[in-house]
Design a protein around this motif. Structure first.
Motif, PDB file in Angstrom:
ATOM      1  N   LEU A  25       8.667  -6.138  -0.755  1.00 34.49           N
ATOM      2  CA  LEU A  25       7.532  -6.482   0.102  1.00 34.49           C
ATOM      3  C   LEU A  25       7.991  -6.625   1.547  1.00 34.49           C
ATOM      4  CD1 LEU A  25       4.623  -7.358   0.679  1.00 34.49           C
ATOM      5  CD2 LEU A  25       5.269  -9.659  -0.073  1.00 34.49           C
ATOM      6  N   ALA A  26       9.120  -7.275   1.751  1.00 35.70           N
ATOM      7  CA  ALA A  26       9.662  -7.432   3.106  1.00 35.70           C
ATOM      8  C   ALA A  26       9.938  -6.066   3.730  1.00 35.70           C
ATOM      9  CB  ALA A  26      10.938  -8.269   3.071  1.00 35.70           C
ATOM     10  N   GLN A  27      10.475  -5.158   2.943  1.00 37.28           N
ATOM     11  CA  GLN A  27      10.729  -3.802   3.431  1.00 37.28           C
ATOM     12  C   GLN A  27       9.418  -3.138   3.864  1.00 37.28           C
ATOM     13  OE1 GLN A  27      13.465  -0.349   1.764  1.00 37.28           O
ATOM     14  NE2 GLN A  27      11.643  -0.541   0.504  1.00 37.28           N
ATOM     15  N   ALA A  28       8.373  -3.286   3.051  1.00 38.93           N
ATOM     16  CA  ALA A  28       7.071  -2.705   3.386  1.00 38.93           C
ATOM     17  C   ALA A  28       6.523  -3.323   4.671  1.00 38.93           C
ATOM     18  CB  ALA A  28       6.085  -2.914   2.233  1.00 38.93           C
ATOM     19  N   GLY A  36      -0.178  -8.024   4.980  1.00 38.77           N
ATOM     20  CA  GLY A  36       0.208  -9.368   4.573  1.00 38.77           C
ATOM     21  C   GLY A  36       1.652  -9.696   4.905  1.00 38.77           C
ATOM     22  N   TYR A  37       1.931 -10.964   5.048  1.00 38.54           N
ATOM     23  CA  TYR A  37       3.285 -11.509   5.224  1.00 38.54           C
ATOM     24  C   TYR A  37       3.976 -11.082   6.515  1.00 38.54           C
ATOM     25  CZ  TYR A  37       2.934 -13.087   0.402  1.00 38.54           C
ATOM     26  OH  TYR A  37       2.538 -13.707  -0.751  1.00 38.54           O
ATOM     27  N   ARG A  38       3.261 -10.487   7.447  1.00 39.42           N
ATOM     28  CA  ARG A  38       3.899  -9.998   8.673  1.00 39.42           C
ATOM     29  C   ARG A  38       4.557 -11.092   9.487  1.00 39.42           C
ATOM     30  NH1 ARG A  38      -0.565  -6.422  11.475  1.00 39.42           N
ATOM     31  NH2 ARG A  38      -1.630  -8.372  11.086  1.00 39.42           N
ATOM     32  N   ASN A  39       4.053 -12.299   9.390  1.00 39.03           N
ATOM     33  CA  ASN A  39       4.597 -13.397  10.181  1.00 39.03           C
ATOM     34  C   ASN A  39       5.330 -14.431   9.328  1.00 39.03           C
ATOM     35  OD1 ASN A  39       3.600 -12.410  12.688  1.00 39.03           O
ATOM     36  ND2 ASN A  39       1.566 -13.056  12.031  1.00 39.03           N
TER      37      ASN A  39
END
Length: 142
Positions: A25-28, A36-39
Motif C-alpha cells: 500500500l505504501a508503494q502504491a 488513501g494514506y497519502r499523509n
C-alpha cells in the motif's frame, strides 16, 4: 499502517503478512496510485528520502526475502523495480520503541514467539536500515 524498522524475522506470520500488505500500500501511495494514506506519518521517512520509490522497493525486497526464507509464496512481481541501492537510517530510540510495541503484540498473539524474542536486548533492523543513536523518530505517533 506499521512499516517496521525491525528486521521482519521477528514478526509472526500474521504480522509478516500485514507488513507485506501495508508496504505494498505504501508503494502504491508513493507511486500516486491511490488516494488513501497519502499523509500517513509512517510514510514520512520514505517520502523524505532522495529516492522514495527506490527506498520502498528495497524495503519490500527485504520483506520478501524473509517470506522466501520461511517458505511462503509472496508475489515478488508486485515490487516495482529499483535500479539503485539506497539506505535509510533509524534511531536507537525508534528501534527500542518498536521492539517494545512488537513484544507487547506477540505476548498476546503468539506467546511462544514472545518467549523466544523477549531475551533479545538489541534487535536487528530491517536490512535496508542503519541504526544511529537518537530518540524516537519525529514521525512516530505514540
Amino acid at each position: 499502517m506499521r512499516l517496521w524498522s525491525l528486521h521482519p524475522k521477528y514478526l509472526d506470520a500474521q504480522g509478516l503478512v500485514a507488513l507485506w500488505r501495508e508496504a505494498l500500500l505504501a508503494q502504491a501511495v508513493l507511486h500516486g496510485e491511490t488516494r488513501g494514506y497519502r499523509n500517513h506519518p509512517q510514510l514520512d521517512r520514505f517520502k523524505n528520502h532522495t529516492a522514495p520509490l527506490v527506498a520502498i522497493s528495497l524495503y519490500l525486497k527485504g520483506i520478501h526475502a524473509e517470506t522466501v526464507a520461511r517458505g511462503y509464496a509472496f508475489d515478488k512481481s508486485k515490487i516495482k523495480p529499483a535500479q539503485e541501492v539506497v539506505a535509510l537510517t533509524v534511531t536507537t530510540g525508534q528501534m527500542q520503541y518498536e521492539w517494545e510495541h512488537l513484544l507487547a503484540k506477540l505476548k498476546v498473539r503468539n506467546p511462544a514467539l514472545y518467549r523466544k524474542w523477549r531475551v533479545t536486548e538489541v534487535p536487528e533492523a530491517h536490512p535496508m536500515f542503519s541504526v544511529r543513536a537518537g530518540d524516537i523518530e519525529s514521525w512516530e505517533r505514540q
